[in-house]
Design a protein around this motif. Structure first.
Motif, PDB file in Angstrom:
ATOM      1  N   THR A 281       0.857  -1.031   0.004  1.00  0.00           N
ATOM      2  CA  THR A 281       0.002   0.032  -0.187  1.00  0.00           C
ATOM      3  C   THR A 281       0.857   1.253   0.028  1.00  0.00           C
ATOM      4  O   THR A 281       0.794   2.172  -0.658  1.00  0.00           O
ATOM      5  CB  THR A 281      -0.982   0.133   1.177  1.00  0.00           C
ATOM      6  N   TYR A 283       4.004   1.580  -1.105  1.00  0.00           N
ATOM      7  CA  TYR A 283       4.840   1.666  -2.319  1.00  0.00           C
ATOM      8  C   TYR A 283       3.568   2.160  -3.398  1.00  0.00           C
ATOM      9  O   TYR A 283       3.969   3.164  -4.151  1.00  0.00           O
ATOM     10  CB  TYR A 283       5.091  -0.019  -2.725  1.00  0.00           C
ATOM     11  N   ASN A 284       2.483   1.495  -3.338  1.00  0.00           N
ATOM     12  CA  ASN A 284       1.483   2.064  -4.407  1.00  0.00           C
ATOM     13  C   ASN A 284       1.137   3.487  -4.244  1.00  0.00           C
ATOM     14  O   ASN A 284       1.059   4.428  -5.166  1.00  0.00           O
ATOM     15  CB  ASN A 284       0.171   1.267  -4.145  1.00  0.00           C
ATOM     16  N   GLU A 285       1.121   3.995  -3.030  1.00  0.00           N
ATOM     17  CA  GLU A 285       0.857   5.306  -2.680  1.00  0.00           C
ATOM     18  C   GLU A 285       1.945   6.286  -3.181  1.00  0.00           C
ATOM     19  O   GLU A 285       1.865   7.421  -3.775  1.00  0.00           O
ATOM     20  CB  GLU A 285       0.516   5.692  -1.217  1.00  0.00           C
ATOM     21  N   THR A 288       2.312   6.294  -7.055  1.00  0.00           N
ATOM     22  CA  THR A 288       1.202   7.016  -7.774  1.00  0.00           C
ATOM     23  C   THR A 288       1.255   8.634  -7.627  1.00  0.00           C
ATOM     24  O   THR A 288       1.097   9.213  -8.526  1.00  0.00           O
ATOM     25  CB  THR A 288      -0.110   6.613  -6.890  1.00  0.00           C
ATOM     26  N   ARG A 344      10.154  -0.332 -10.437  1.00  0.00           N
ATOM     27  CA  ARG A 344       9.416  -1.421 -11.309  1.00  0.00           C
ATOM     28  C   ARG A 344      10.191  -2.712 -11.274  1.00  0.00           C
ATOM     29  O   ARG A 344      10.048  -3.730 -11.087  1.00  0.00           O
ATOM     30  CB  ARG A 344       8.583  -1.018 -12.368  1.00  0.00           C
ATOM     31  N   THR A 368       1.532  -6.892 -10.804  1.00  0.00           N
ATOM     32  CA  THR A 368       1.244  -5.633 -11.373  1.00  0.00           C
ATOM     33  C   THR A 368      -0.237  -5.448 -11.943  1.00  0.00           C
ATOM     34  O   THR A 368      -0.489  -6.579 -12.598  1.00  0.00           O
ATOM     35  CB  THR A 368       2.185  -4.850 -12.464  1.00  0.00           C
ATOM     36  N   ILE A 377       0.918  -0.105 -10.264  1.00  0.00           N
ATOM     37  CA  ILE A 377       0.728  -0.305  -9.012  1.00  0.00           C
ATOM     38  C   ILE A 377       0.599  -1.977  -8.805  1.00  0.00           C
ATOM     39  O   ILE A 377       0.279  -2.746  -9.687  1.00  0.00           O
ATOM     40  CB  ILE A 377      -0.488   0.369  -8.314  1.00  0.00           C
TER      41      ILE A 377
END
Length: 495
Positions: A281, A283-285, A288, A344, A368, A377
């Protein structure tokens, strides 16, 4: 120094307004410089916000994805918590242990036969060896003249002697009465402790005034401390304390058992899953936020507002305008784009040289997203991840935290932190950090240059404004002189 200024009394011209309009035109280049400075400051701040997010992700990664304790989380149960409890400290194994408690560890106790105050101050010196220690330590402290038993209690409890002193009404087993008595209880449990008086004056005070017995120079216990006696998986052993560690487990003995207590430790699937989910979460934030900055629209028609422009607008209008003006300042930024690609790659390059058979993130249910617009993400197949955690937590630990000499042999979290570190360093070279001066980074040098140009331009504007006033003043004086001459001639011809 500004010379005399004459408004349009003779000419009828609004000189103040005229000069103001002329100076507004002269300030156009200055406004551009000020706008450039504001844009650089916004850009600097946006870079630093990215670095803050990257640093938070890096710290979280180290604390939760590199330390082995995350993947060694255990759920520990006891068949009789009133007798024995345990916690997992550092073990990767699931275990089941049988513990039988034959005796709890106890502290040595010392009881006074009677307290007598001393008229003289006392300097007490001891050598103390704690039950679990092989080395002695020296302790010294003072007792004031005329000290009461309560004064002695306070002095001893703050001395480091290693005992808890009390002066309380305690049951006398001989008389059956509760009698005010001075007692010591060792702070540590077990056998092998010793409190030794180091000189004759200390020995005398301990025996004659405090009423404790000495065996030579050693303080004599009224009740000796005991070691705990336990049988673990069929093997009897002794421990100086009721809390001890063994094979990555920390045990706490609470009572003597009648039957063996079963301690079981199993993988905390839910706890490990939650940490991995929180990591994904975070990492995704972070990516993004970076993706949004890299792809943000640039509105070139929305330049930073001047102070005069802001005065003519409402606060909401200024806010909306500046939202557009700040947009796109990091669009297609090469450093951020490169960081995204590297992160990535960190996740999707296989981890070589592992010992537990898992070398790719997809094997534990993390992939992914297929939605390309979301910028890579990660998504979690919860059932698959939990299954892998339960079956092979060590493999997952290695996948994230493996140390390797080359990129291919490093765990995902190790690679990610290295990428983040390099990105932060590159950004700081351009945008600096709060601890750096402007001369230490690129944007700061640009801001210093703009400040110098702005200061020089402001000096030039002062000279231009002075020149305009001088010109208008001269014009007014000339008109005034002409008017005076005309009036004189009119009067002359009327005579």
């Amino acid at each position: 120094m500004t010379g005399m200024r004459i408004s349009g009394l003779a000419s009828g011209i609004d000189t103040e307004s005229m000069v103001e309009k002329l100076m507004t035109a002269e300030r156009v280049p200055l406004n551009k410089l000020t706008g450039q400075k504001q844009t650089l400051e916004w850009q600097r701040d946006q870079y630093r916000e990215i670095n803050t997010s990257l640093n938070e992700l890096s710290n979280y990664t180290f604390d939760n994805m590199i330390l082995s304790s995350t993947f060694n989380k255990k759920i520990v149960t006891s068949s009789e918590e009133g007798k024995v409890t345990a916690t997992a400290v550092n073990t990767s194994q699931n275990i089941s242990t049988q513990i039988d408690v034959k005796q709890l560890a106890t502290s040595s106790r010392f009881k006074s036969s009677g307290f007598t105050s001393s008229a003289a101050a006392q300097e007490l010196k001891f050598t103390v060896k704690d039950p679990e220690s092989t080395e002695a330590r020296e302790v010294s402290f003072s007792i004031k003249a005329g000290a009461t038993a309560d004064d002695v209690v306070k002095a001893i409890n703050s001395s480091g002697l290693g005992v808890r002193a009390m002066n309380e009404r305690i049951l006398d087993t001989t008389s059956g009465q509760y009698v005010k008595t001075l007692v010591f209880v060792n702070n540590k449990t077990g056998t092998g402790g010793e409190i030794r008086a180091e000189d004759s004056s200390t020995s005398s005070y301990i025996s004659d005034n405090l009423g404790f017995q000495l065996n030579g120079t050693v303080l004599q216990e009224s009740e000796k401390g005991k070691d705990a006696t336990v049988i673990i998986d069929g093997f009897e052993m002794q421990k100086t304390t009721n809390t001890f560690e063994m094979n990555g487990m920390k045990y706490t003995l609470k009572g003597v058992t009648n039957t063996p207590v079963t301690i079981s430790a199993s993988t905390d699937v839910g706890g490990i899953f939650d940490k991995i989910k929180e990591f994904v979460t975070k990492y995704n934030e972070t990516i993004t936020k970076i993706n949004e900055k890299v792809g943000e629209t640039r509105y070139r028609d929305y330049a930073p507002l001047t102070s005069d422009q802001k005065k003519e607008m409402s606060d909401k209008e200024v806010e909306l305008w500046e939202e557009k003006a700040k947009s796109g300042l990091l669009r297609s930024d090469s450093t951020l784009s490169s960081a995204l690609n590297s992160m990535r790659s960190d996740f999707y390059t296989s981890v070589q040289g592992g010992s537990f058979g898992i070398d790719h993130l997809s094997e534990i249910g993390i992939t992914t997203t297929k939605q390309y617009r979301l910028g890579g993400i990660l998504e979690i197949d919860e059932a698959k991840l939990k299954k892998q955690i339960g079956e092979n937590p060590q493999a997952i630990s290695e996948l994230f935290s493996k140390n390797g000499d080359t990129y291919d042999t490093q765990g995902i979290a190790v690679r990610l932190r290295n990428t983040i570190k390099d990105t932060i360093t590159t950004i700081e070279k351009r945008a600096g950090n709060i601890g750096q001066s402007d001369t230490q980074y690129t944007i700061g040098k640009g801001l210093n240059d703009l400040d110098e140009r702005i200061n020089n331009f402001n000096d030039r504007l002062k000279m231009i404004e002075t020149r305009y006033w001088s010109q208008f003043t001269a014009m007014e004086q000339a008109i005034q002189k002409a008017n005076s001459q005309s009036s004189y001639l009119s009067q002359y011809f009327m005579q």
